[in-house]
Write a protein that holds these residues in place. Structure first.
Motif, PDB file in Angstrom:
ATOM      1  N   PRO A 142       0.807  -1.244   0.000  1.00  0.00           N
ATOM      2  CA  PRO A 142       0.000   0.000   0.000  1.00  0.00           C
ATOM      3  C   PRO A 142       0.838   1.292   0.000  1.00  0.00           C
ATOM      4  O   PRO A 142       0.351   2.325  -0.382  1.00  0.00           O
ATOM      5  N   CYS A 143       2.091   1.237   0.460  1.00  0.00           N
ATOM      6  CA  CYS A 143       2.943   2.437   0.448  1.00  0.00           C
ATOM      7  C   CYS A 143       3.660   2.520  -0.894  1.00  0.00           C
ATOM      8  O   CYS A 143       4.884   2.428  -0.980  1.00  0.00           O
ATOM      9  N   GLU A 144       2.904   2.694  -1.943  1.00  0.00           N
ATOM     10  CA  GLU A 144       3.427   2.551  -3.298  1.00  0.00           C
ATOM     11  C   GLU A 144       4.335   3.712  -3.697  1.00  0.00           C
ATOM     12  O   GLU A 144       4.054   4.868  -3.400  1.00  0.00           O
ATOM     13  N   PHE A 145       5.432   3.368  -4.380  1.00  0.00           N
ATOM     14  CA  PHE A 145       6.326   4.389  -4.927  1.00  0.00           C
ATOM     15  C   PHE A 145       6.872   3.894  -6.253  1.00  0.00           C
ATOM     16  O   PHE A 145       7.508   2.853  -6.338  1.00  0.00           O
ATOM     17  N   SER A 146       6.599   4.647  -7.305  1.00  0.00           N
ATOM     18  CA  SER A 146       6.970   4.237  -8.660  1.00  0.00           C
ATOM     19  C   SER A 146       8.376   4.699  -9.013  1.00  0.00           C
ATOM     20  O   SER A 146       8.789   5.795  -8.657  1.00  0.00           O
ATOM     21  N   MET A 147       9.090   3.835  -9.718  1.00  0.00           N
ATOM     22  CA  MET A 147      10.410   4.175 -10.276  1.00  0.00           C
ATOM     23  C   MET A 147      10.334   4.027 -11.792  1.00  0.00           C
ATOM     24  O   MET A 147      11.183   3.399 -12.428  1.00  0.00           O
ATOM     25  N   SER A 174       4.174  -4.143 -10.193  1.00  0.00           N
ATOM     26  CA  SER A 174       2.959  -3.434  -9.786  1.00  0.00           C
ATOM     27  C   SER A 174       2.657  -2.340 -10.793  1.00  0.00           C
ATOM     28  O   SER A 174       3.568  -1.722 -11.330  1.00  0.00           O
ATOM     29  N   TYR A 175       1.385  -2.116 -11.067  1.00  0.00           N
ATOM     30  CA  TYR A 175       0.995  -1.055 -11.987  1.00  0.00           C
ATOM     31  C   TYR A 175      -0.112  -0.231 -11.375  1.00  0.00           C
ATOM     32  O   TYR A 175      -0.934  -0.722 -10.601  1.00  0.00           O
ATOM     33  N   ASN A 176      -0.097   1.042 -11.719  1.00  0.00           N
ATOM     34  CA  ASN A 176      -1.114   1.979 -11.254  1.00  0.00           C
ATOM     35  C   ASN A 176      -1.180   3.116 -12.267  1.00  0.00           C
ATOM     36  O   ASN A 176      -0.340   4.004 -12.271  1.00  0.00           O
ATOM     37  N   TRP A 256      12.816   9.528  -3.575  1.00  0.00           N
ATOM     38  CA  TRP A 256      12.181   9.692  -2.274  1.00  0.00           C
ATOM     39  C   TRP A 256      10.662   9.806  -2.448  1.00  0.00           C
ATOM     40  O   TRP A 256      10.163  10.564  -3.280  1.00  0.00           O
ATOM     41  N   ASN A 257       9.946   9.094  -1.613  1.00  0.00           N
ATOM     42  CA  ASN A 257       8.481   9.078  -1.699  1.00  0.00           C
ATOM     43  C   ASN A 257       7.898  10.142  -0.775  1.00  0.00           C
ATOM     44  O   ASN A 257       7.301   9.853   0.251  1.00  0.00           O
ATOM     45  N   PHE A 258       8.102  11.428  -1.167  1.00  0.00           N
ATOM     46  CA  PHE A 258       7.571  12.490  -0.315  1.00  0.00           C
ATOM     47  C   PHE A 258       6.172  12.938  -0.754  1.00  0.00           C
ATOM     48  O   PHE A 258       5.627  13.887  -0.204  1.00  0.00           O
ATOM     49  N   TYR A 259       5.581  12.263  -1.762  1.00  0.00           N
ATOM     50  CA  TYR A 259       4.214  12.592  -2.164  1.00  0.00           C
ATOM     51  C   TYR A 259       3.170  11.833  -1.350  1.00  0.00           C
ATOM     52  O   TYR A 259       2.008  12.231  -1.311  1.00  0.00           O
TER      53      TYR A 259
END
Length: 712
Positions: A142-147, A174-176, A256-259
């Motif tokens: 659930p703590c998704e972060f795309s690269m 994973s896709y979103n 960094w997942n700051f969003y």
């Protein structure tokens, strides 16, 4: 007329010089990328992974097992966008996809290790080889972060590689909203892998930091100007569009997942793109002093409506079409800006000549990347006259725009050039003094050039002597009882690194062929050291085994190369000939070609020794091997200067090895056609077959044929 008065000859000349500096900077940055790209295109043959992959919606860690049966899975061509497949099979814009591919890795692949290149994936991935995780990027829900902008480079542990067998590659993805695998898919050696990773990170990631640094500096300069002059709204709108640019430039190099979540991240990007389009338009109106109130009101209304729409998006399937329409409407603003630049050029507005090129680069880069986002979201591949929209161009166009902004500031503060005028008299006097010094220096240079010419001629003479010495060391008339021999050598430069010899000592006959890495004087010196060592050992110990001979030669040249600080290696094979047609051999070299007269076919005999010069004490890892030549059989020994020759006219970066390279198969075919002939005819036939090929390396071959009757 007022505009023409503004552009005086002096100012135009100064603008031109400033422009040349900026263009030179961009050219240097571009050449760094281009040259680095060329550098990684080595002769290493990559194992391509592009093509059909097994694909399935769902999440089960058993899918990573090499024993899992994926025969019922769907297939999908990669690299490609997979969002349409995800919608068709899963009915949702987010989820988990598994990809599997079976790859056979040959046993002769480099032993120093292999690297995996899997392209740019959206969003996060976990990659497995033969059931073991070898790398991952991004964070799964659930703590998704795309690269999604980062190419996957994973090192393959040697313990996981099944050489000479099938290997199963499995990717949990994973896709979103984004669901794609783009770019290079391949397995390669570690040298090529490291170079490719460094180049990709520079061109797609690290260069953004350069642009961010430049943009941040420009932002603070313009912001301080605006504070000093609050009525200059062109400074305000320039600052606002720079902030939006920096947000977008940060996206590709963001670790960094700051969003917080993926959807918020996409919304921030959408707001940044919208802001660039709007604030750039308002900036143009101010800098060109255009009064277009109705257009600005319409843009304000569109901006407010777009913000409400962006923050109402929930990331569902029903949002796709409205999002695409939003991108298309925003592209209309970009088209309006392009028209505005052209109109400014037509009207000869102030700064139009200076700023249009850079502003157009920014606007066209934004339109280009908008089309990429449409392709990502819709899943449809956009193709314009063969050009596919894959790589983001905005970072580079933003960098060009930053340079243009600097140029505008240069033009606004061009008054500093007046100081240069006061220095002209001093400069003229200094030029006269310097001219006298240069005339004197030219006379000295001419004398020096004459000395250099004499030195060059002397050096060429020494090179010719070295070549003659090397040629004299070759066997004049190589002969072994009951065999006919014909040999040929041609060096790529004056002194070469190829070597062959036929030696008779103590009633024993030997044949040796080898190739020192590289060519030129160092390779030639090492070749002559090897020849001396071989002849010395054989004449003192004619009964020595081939493997022991090469071990002693290796010890000798390793010591000499350390003293010379020349670190090279040599492929070599040594044959000890028996009277009954047996050939005992050792070493690692090109495959031995044997023409069997009885079958009329060519047999390829591999060599399994080690290179000379790479390590000490090789006797324990090298053994003797054996082959037999029946009466009428022939054997062809050669160096890679033949098989690695390229067809004349083939372009280096667009060559196809199967079509353009001479290769082992072509040499084997020529040998088979001429195998029944005498060695001299076979040699001449091979040389004639190279007529249409360019040999960049030394070329050597030895043809040996056993007589049909002993004593013939």
């Amino acid at each position: 007329m007022e505009v023409m008065k503004y552009f005086t000859k002096e100012k135009l000349f100064r603008y031109f010089l400033s422009l040349m500096v900026i263009v030179s900077f961009m050219f240097v940055v571009s050449m760094v990328g281009v040259c680095t790209r060329i550098a990684i295109k080595s002769k290493v043959t990559r194992i391509p992974l592009a093509g059909e992959w097994k694909i399935r919606i769902g999440d089960n860690m058993e899918y990573a097992s090499p024993a899992y049966d994926d025969s019922t899975w769907d297939t999908h061509l990669l690299p490609a966008n997979m969002i349409q497949y995800a919608l068709r099979k899963g009915g949702s814009l987010k989820g988990i996809i598994w990809l599997r591919k079976t790859v056979r890795l040959d046993s002769d692949l480099p032993e120093e290790g292999l690297g995996l290149i899997l392209g740019r994936m959206a969003n996060a991935d976990q990659t497995y080889l033969n059931g073991t995780n070898i790398g991952s990027m991004g964070i799964f829900p659930p703590c998704e972060f795309s690269m999604w902008y980062h190419t996957r480079y994973y090192e393959i542990p040697e313990s996981l590689i099944r050489r000479g067998a099938n290997n199963v590659l499995a990717v949990r993805l994973s896709y979103n909203i984004f669901c794609e695998v783009l770019g290079t898919l391949a397995i390669t050696d570690m040298t090529d892998w490291k170079k490719s990773r460094a180049v990709t990170e520079f061109l797609l990631i690290q260069i953004n930091y350069l642009f961010i640094a430049a943009g941040s500096t420009i932002f603070f300069i313009i912001f301080f100007f605006y504070i000093r002059k609050l009525t200059a709204f062109e400074y305000l709108f320039s600052c606002l569009q720079l902030i939006s640019c920096l947000i977008i430039l940060l996206e590709p190099c963001n670790y960094w997942n700051f969003y917080g979540d993926h959807l918020t991240r996409l919304k921030v990007l959408a707001v940044a793109w919208l802001s660039i389009a709007l604030f750039h338009t308002l900036f143009l109106h101010r800098i060109y002093e255009w009064k277009r109130r109705k257009i600005e009101i319409a843009l304000s209304v569109y901006a407010v409506a777009s913000l409400f729409f962006i923050f109402s998006i929930k990331g569902e399937v029903g949002d796709l079409l409205p999002v695409i329409m939003f991108i298309l409407f925003s592209m209309v603003i970009g088209v309006y800006n392009v028209v505005s630049y052209l109109a400014a050029l037509a009207k000869r507005s102030p700064y139009a000549l200076l700023y249009s090129l850079f502003g157009l680069s920014l606007t066209l880069g934004g339109i280009h990347d908008a089309l990429i986002y449409i392709s990502k979201i819709s899943g449809y591949k956009l193709d314009l006259l063969g050009y596919t929209f894959q790589y983001m161009m905005f970072p580079y166009s933003a960098g060009i725009m930053f340079m243009g902004t600097i140029l505008v500031f240069v033009s606004r503060f061009i008054g500093t050039a007046d100081e240069i005028e006061t220095m002209n008299v001093k400069l003229e006097r200094m030029v006269l003094e310097r001219t006298e010094e240069l005339l004197s220096a030219m006379e000295e240079t001419e004398a020096t050039n004459e000395q250099l010419s004499l030195a060059r001629d002397a050096l060429q003479g020494e090179m010719d002597v070295a070549k003659r010495i090397q040629t004299m060391l070759l066997p004049k008339e190589p002969a072994i009882p009951d065999y006919v021999i014909s040999a040929y050598m041609r060096t790529a430069v004056a002194v070469g690194g190829d070597y062959y010899d036929v030696i008779s000592a103590g009633g024993k006959n030997w044949l040796i062929i080898g190739d020192v890495s590289g060519h030129g004087v160092p390779a030639g010196l090492i070749m002559m050291m090897v020849q001396t060592a071989v002849q010395t050992v054989i004449k003192n110990r004619p009964e020595i085994r081939p493997a022991e001979l090469l071990s002693l030669v290796n010890d000798a040249i390793r010591k000499n190369m350390r003293q010379m600080e020349e670190f090279r290696y040599m492929t070599i094979i040594a044959f000890a000939v028996s009277e009954d047609g047996g050939w005992r051999f050792a070493g690692l070299h090109e495959e031995i070609m044997v023409y069997r007269a009885g079958a009329g076919s060519v047999e390829l005999v591999p060599t399994s020794g080690v290179f000379l010069g790479l390590q000490d004490n090789i006797e324990s890892i090298m053994g003797d091997e054996y082959l037999r030549l029946e009466p009428g059989d022939a054997m062809l020994l050669y160096t890679d200067g033949i098989t690695e020759a390229w067809r004349w006219g083939s372009v280096r970066d667009h060559r196809d090895a199967e079509r353009d390279q001479y290769g082992v198969a072509r040499l084997s075919g020529v040998f088979q056609d001429l195998g029944a002939c005498l060695p001299e005819e076979i040699k001449r036939g091979v040389i004639d077959s190279l007529h249409d090929y360019e040999c960049d390396d030394d070329v050597t071959m030895v043809v040996v044929k056993r007589l049909a009757q002993v004593g013939q």
